[in-house]
Scaffold this active site. Structure first.
Site, PDB file in Angstrom:
ATOM      1  N   GLU A 276     -94.354  45.632 -17.059  1.00 41.91           N
ATOM      2  CA  GLU A 276     -93.281  44.736 -16.608  1.00 41.91           C
ATOM      3  C   GLU A 276     -93.718  43.278 -16.636  1.00 41.91           C
ATOM      4  O   GLU A 276     -92.940  42.388 -16.984  1.00 41.91           O
ATOM      5  CB  GLU A 276     -92.805  45.130 -15.206  1.00 41.91           C
ATOM      6  CG  GLU A 276     -92.134  46.506 -15.133  1.00 41.91           C
ATOM      7  CD  GLU A 276     -90.933  46.636 -16.057  1.00 41.91           C
ATOM      8  OE1 GLU A 276     -90.304  45.611 -16.375  1.00 41.91           O
ATOM      9  OE2 GLU A 276     -90.636  47.771 -16.469  1.00 41.91           O
ATOM     10  N   VAL A 297     -93.645  40.238 -32.904  1.00 38.95           N
ATOM     11  CA  VAL A 297     -95.099  40.332 -32.820  1.00 38.95           C
ATOM     12  C   VAL A 297     -95.558  40.984 -34.119  1.00 38.95           C
ATOM     13  O   VAL A 297     -95.173  42.119 -34.412  1.00 38.95           O
ATOM     14  CB  VAL A 297     -95.523  41.183 -31.601  1.00 38.95           C
ATOM     15  CG1 VAL A 297     -96.991  41.528 -31.669  1.00 38.95           C
ATOM     16  CG2 VAL A 297     -95.190  40.456 -30.297  1.00 38.95           C
TER      17      VAL A 297
HETATM   18 ZN    ZN Z   1     -89.963  47.539 -20.507  1.00 37.31          ZN
HETATM   19 CA    CA Z   2     -93.908  44.121 -34.493  1.00 36.50          CA
END
Ligand code: ZN
Ligand code: CA
Length: 457
Positions: A276, A297
């Protein structure tokens, strides 16, 4: 197109190109066909009884309340892109002389236990030890600490250079444990969509100075959720949305590691909070919240769906016609706690970029509260002797500019780096490229100089 419309509330989606939309839609159709062809096969992976994470649904609810949030999120995505382009990731180790961001945390325990007793079986008024065990897990995971479950030898694995500590001062500057406790008589459980503001009314410290973590009993078998960072919509405008609910909300039955009320298998290792807080630092689920979606990413492979199982078995995806192994050990998957030990280098870059560009996060890490001031310049080095890397703790008065020099025994300057207008700071110093031996670390401000010997072995 309804699913697509919902997607517009998730990060960066405003920048989706039509070809990407088309490709995503195509992979969805292909996957559906694949799933249909497999109906009737034995289900081997039982789905857990818990809802792993409410962050994405919660964000959609926030965006419905405050439409400008979507624009802020898109703007933040652009700022992150610019920031990470400047500091392209080079290796899994902390880069030379990089500042370790230390996040002051306040844990608000919200319980319905009129007796006021702390700790004990099933008591939502959890013990200090349980809270401390969660802070330990965060630091092991975010620093990829050797000898702990947070360590990995994955080639893309990274020490994020981000640490967490229970705040030692409250907003008025008084000494504090970083833990607040609140008996709330009217209800014992809280809803993740409707009660975030209520929790903030019960307890809240300014979210540009502290990471607020509310620990309570959540309804609907949710393990936890967190609020994504934002950017202001216009230059100079700092009234970001949802300041008072900015933080993480975690169920006490999965807050901490194998201690106290932590009973929810397979989520007893404290990784819900690791996950989280990844969201709080701007990370998106590895599957990008749609089939083969984008998490912005580069070194997390495209992924069809979360590992919403109780197993650590390998899983594979076919995205854009390429078969790749899912990164089930990534903290931003839904895997059971025991499978997880990985933040990647690019996730690290993304989180650090968020700390540098998202206004509230930026103010938080610049707050002098993160490391105490010192009237005179001081330098501590630990560990020492050290092998791979060591941390320099530099304390000074207010904000100053300083140089950090590394010198060998012959007096030769090996490296130097300038830090402009910094408060007391922790700075990571990689040593793996150095020969075994004794070195000197020197810190120079305009007025003072101090130095320490370090032994590299
Ligand atoms: Zn999550
Ligand atoms: Ca990725």
């Amino acid at each position: 197109m309804n699913a697509r419309k919902n997607k517009s509330n998730t990060p960066g989606s405003l920048r989706l190109s039509h070809s990407r939309l088309y490709r995503g839609w195509l992979s969805f159709l292909l996957l559906s066909a694949l799933l249909l062809s497999q109906t009737g096969r034995a289900q081997t992976s039982p789905a857990p009884a818990y809802q792993r994470c409410g962050a994405v649904e919660y964000e959609k609810a926030l965006a419905r309340r405050h439409p400008q949030r979507v624009v802020q999120r898109a703007q933040l995505e652009e700022l992150i892109r610019q920031q990470t382009a400047q500091t392209a990731f080079r290796s899994g180790n902390a880069r030379t002389g990089e500042v370790i961001y230390r996040i002051p945390v306040v844990v608000h325990v919200i319980h319905n236990n009129a007796s006021g007793v702390i700790g004990g079986t099933g008591n939502a008024n959890i013990s200090d030890e349980q809270i401390l065990s969660q802070i330990t897990v965060l630091n092991e995971d975010y620093r990829r600490k050797p000898g702990t479950p947070g360590f990995n030898t994955n080639p893309v694995g990274a020490d994020t250079g981000i640490e967490f500590f229970l705040a030692n001062r409250d907003p008025e500057g008084r000494p504090s444990t970083g833990i607040t406790r609140h008996y709330y008589a009217r209800q014992s459980t809280f809803d993740i969509y409707d009660d975030a503001t209520l929790l903030a009314d019960i307890a809240y410290w300014p979210s540009d100075k502290y990471l607020n973590i509310w620990v309570t009993t959540l309804r609907g078998d949710f393990l936890g959720y967190a609020q994504f960072p934002t950017a202001p919509t216009l230059p100079g405008l700092t009234d970001e949305t949802d300041e008072r609910t900015d933080g993480a909300i975690i169920d006490h039955r999965n807050f901490g590691r194998e201690i106290g009320t932590v009973t929810r298998a397979p989520y007893r290792q404290g990784r819900t909070t690791t996950h989280e807080i990844g969201h709080w630092l701007g990370l998106i689920h590895t599957w990008g919240d749609e089939v083969c979606g984008d998490d912005y990413v580069a070194d997390t492979p495209p992924t069809e769906s979360p590992n919403q199982t109780e197993e650590c078995r390998e899983r594979f995806s076919n995205c854009n016609g390429v078969r790749t192994r899912n990164q089930i050990e990534n903290y931003l998957d839904y895997s059971p706690d025991a499978c997880m030990n990985l933040f990647t280098g690019n996730q690290r870059d993304r989180m650090r970029a968020v700390l540098q560009v998202s206004p509230r996060r930026q103010r938080l890490i610049r707050s002098v509260a993160s490391l105490p001031e010192s009237e005179t310049l001081t330098l501590s080095v630990y560990p020492n002797p050290a092998r791979q890397s060591t941390d320099l703790e530099i304390r000074l008065k207010g904000f100053q500019s300083f140089d950090v020099d590394l010198i060998d025994l012959t007096g030769r300057l090996i490296q130097t780096r300038r830090y402009d207008n910094f408060p007391s700071s922790l700075i990571s110093l990689p040593l793996h490229s150095l020969a075994v031996g004794v070195y000197m670390v020197r810190v120079r401000t305009d007025r003072e100089t101090t130095a320490k010997r370090i032994v590299v072995y």
